[in-house]
Scaffold this active site. Structure first.
Site, PDB file in Angstrom:
ATOM      1  CG  HIS A 133     -21.522  43.193  17.328  1.00  0.00           C
ATOM      2  ND1 HIS A 133     -22.851  42.861  17.534  1.00  0.00           N
ATOM      3  CD2 HIS A 133     -20.841  42.657  18.388  1.00  0.00           C
ATOM      4  CE1 HIS A 133     -22.955  42.170  18.664  1.00  0.00           C
ATOM      5  NE2 HIS A 133     -21.765  42.025  19.184  1.00  0.00           N
ATOM      6  CG  HIS A 207     -21.627  44.794  23.122  1.00  0.00           C
ATOM      7  ND1 HIS A 207     -21.130  44.122  24.217  1.00  0.00           N
ATOM      8  CD2 HIS A 207     -21.769  43.869  22.151  1.00  0.00           C
ATOM      9  CE1 HIS A 207     -20.971  42.845  23.896  1.00  0.00           C
ATOM     10  NE2 HIS A 207     -21.351  42.666  22.655  1.00  0.00           N
ATOM     11  CD  GLU A 343     -24.918  42.185  23.104  1.00  0.00           C
ATOM     12  OE1 GLU A 343     -24.700  42.233  21.885  1.00  0.00           O
ATOM     13  OE2 GLU A 343     -24.458  41.273  23.832  1.00  0.00           O
TER      14      GLU A 343
HETATM   15  C1  GLA Z   1     -22.089  39.654  21.344  1.00  0.00           C
HETATM   16  C2  GLA Z   1     -22.024  38.333  20.731  1.00  0.00           C
HETATM   17  C3  GLA Z   1     -20.958  37.522  21.396  1.00  0.00           C
HETATM   18  C4  GLA Z   1     -19.640  38.235  21.321  1.00  0.00           C
HETATM   19  C5  GLA Z   1     -19.760  39.611  21.892  1.00  0.00           C
HETATM   20  C6  GLA Z   1     -18.484  40.370  21.707  1.00  0.00           C
HETATM   21  O1  GLA Z   1     -22.596  39.599  22.613  1.00  0.00           O
HETATM   22  O2  GLA Z   1     -23.245  37.647  20.744  1.00  0.00           O
HETATM   23  O3  GLA Z   1     -20.867  36.268  20.795  1.00  0.00           O
HETATM   24  O4  GLA Z   1     -19.260  38.343  19.984  1.00  0.00           O
HETATM   25  O5  GLA Z   1     -20.827  40.305  21.296  1.00  0.00           O
HETATM   26  O6  GLA Z   1     -17.362  39.668  22.084  1.00  0.00           O
END
Ligand code: GLA
Length: 378
Positions: A133, A207, A343
């Site tokens: 991210h 998110h 997402e």
């Molecule tokens: C995304 C990732 C997950 C996790 C979340 C945050 O969805 O794919 O593996 O890292 O963000 O916790």
């Protein structure tokens, strides 16, 4: 103390009247309020977008985060359906990207390393051997400029951030704008635009963690999910795509027909073991078409439904496998698998996979992507 009958009646009347009076005062439109200051003294605001049917979305300019989405259930009862906090402190402290804008690169880049135009770039690692991210300080932890851009179409807020050349190791000054607009049909629309002055890579998403029974409800295992995806990108033990694009047919990742999240989540499937549940990139069969349903989530007890539409080619479907009950927010304790995310995105680690759709943005190009979450009841 014993209450008289008349007193009890007046208390009931008060309890009924207060929320009514409040909702009469706060009609549709946009409200802006102070939401505290960051540790370096930057002012954070919270914007409340409300539509004529009473749906309400709250957004802050810290991380361009959605902090609350209140929608009706089938009995016309409003609940907050996203995990969040009602104080800035919750967002400043450690939390897994609740409601945040994600960038520059959503999801993982293997070893935080990629090559672009013959030059190697390094993003600080924050997820085992990988960058997640956007690296250690992503867009979720930046203070964005924000302005009211409401129109006849409804309340809207636009957030802007200039990510300087080299920030988190990424090339190019990147101007990013995210506009959140709330329509009359309970549709929350997110428009992302961006430009750069050097070749760079970009993967923007939001998110939000949804629980349609209300944030703080036990799990999302009874939610029914449909993902319009014939294929997914299998991952290795660090959740980096192997590079294969695999059919969902015959696997517990087949959500082409609405299926309970909990129906197969603990089955003996290697991908589910690696993800500790669902944490996978689903390749949308009708990629890029905003008119085609990309995903649908239904929660039987409340009757609430989300329909997701996107111009993005894929969706990371994540079932809150890393939530562990240590965080406490708006709705109570956020337990293991008590929320799910949709997402909308490009594939993880695309800069290292030439067979994945490109995430390169060149100077002179206008990046634009749109995702719509439409709420209803069944
Ligand atoms: C995304 C990732 C997950 C996790 C979340 C945050 O969805 O794919 O593996 O890292 O963000 O916790």
């Amino acid at each position: 103390m014993k209450l008289s009958f008349a007193h009890s009646l007046s208390m009931i009347a008060l309890a009924v009247c207060v929320p009514l009076a409040w909702s009469a005062q706060s009609g549709p439109g946009l409200k802006k309020e102070d939401f505290g200051k960051t540790s370096d003294g930057k002012q954070i605001f919270r914007f409340t977008l409300k539509n004529p049917s009473g749906m309400e979305v709250k957004i802050i300019n810290y991380g361009a985060r959605i902090t609350s989405i209140k929608v009706m259930d089938r009995k016309r009862k409003f609940d907050d359906v996203v995990l969040g906090f009602d104080k800035l402190a919750g967002y400043l402290a450690e939390n897994p990207y609740f409601g945040a804008a994600i960038g520059r690169y959503g999801n993982r880049i293997a070893h935080g390393t990629f090559t672009l135009d013959g030059k190697e770039y390094h993003i600080p690692l924050n997820d085992g051997p990988n960058a997640l991210h956007g690296g250690t300080t992503g867009f979720d932890r930046r203070v964005w400029d924000a302005k009211d851009v409401s129109s006849a179409g409804g309340p809207a807020v636009e957030l802007h951030y200039l990510s300087p050349d080299g920030e988190m190791g990424f090339p190019g000054n990147l101007n990013v704008t995210i506009r959140y607009s709330l329509g009359d049909k309970n549709d929350l629309r997110i428009d992302y635009t961006a430009t750069t002055d050097k070749d760079t890579v970009l993967n923007l998403t939001n998110h939000s963690y949804f629980n349609l029974a209300g944030a703080g409800s036990e799990t999302v295992l009874t939610h029914r999910v449909m993902l319009a995806a014939d294929k997914f990108t299998p991952v290795d033990s660090t959740l980096i795509p192997t590079g294969k694009i695999q059919s969902v047919a015959g696997t517990p990742l087949d959500f082409r027909k609405p299926t309970r999240v909990g129906a197969r989540i603990d089955s003996k499937d290697e991908q589910l073991k690696l993800g500790k549940g669902y944490d996978h990139n689903f390749v949308l069969s009708r990629s890029g078409d905003l008119m085609v349903l990309a995903a649908k989530v239904e929660e039987p007890s409340s009757g609430r439904v989300i329909e997701c539409f996107t111009t993005e080619p894929a969706i990371q479907f994540y079932t809150g496998n890393f939530l562990d009950g240590t965080l406490h927010g708006n709705g109570g304790v956020y337990r293991h698998r008590s929320a799910l995310t949709l997402e909308t995105q490009h594939y993880p680690d695309s800069p290292n996979h030439s067979n994945f759709p490109t995430t390169v943005l060149h100077p002179g190009e206008d990046f634009h992507s749109t995702t719509i979450f439409r709420f209803s009841t069944e």
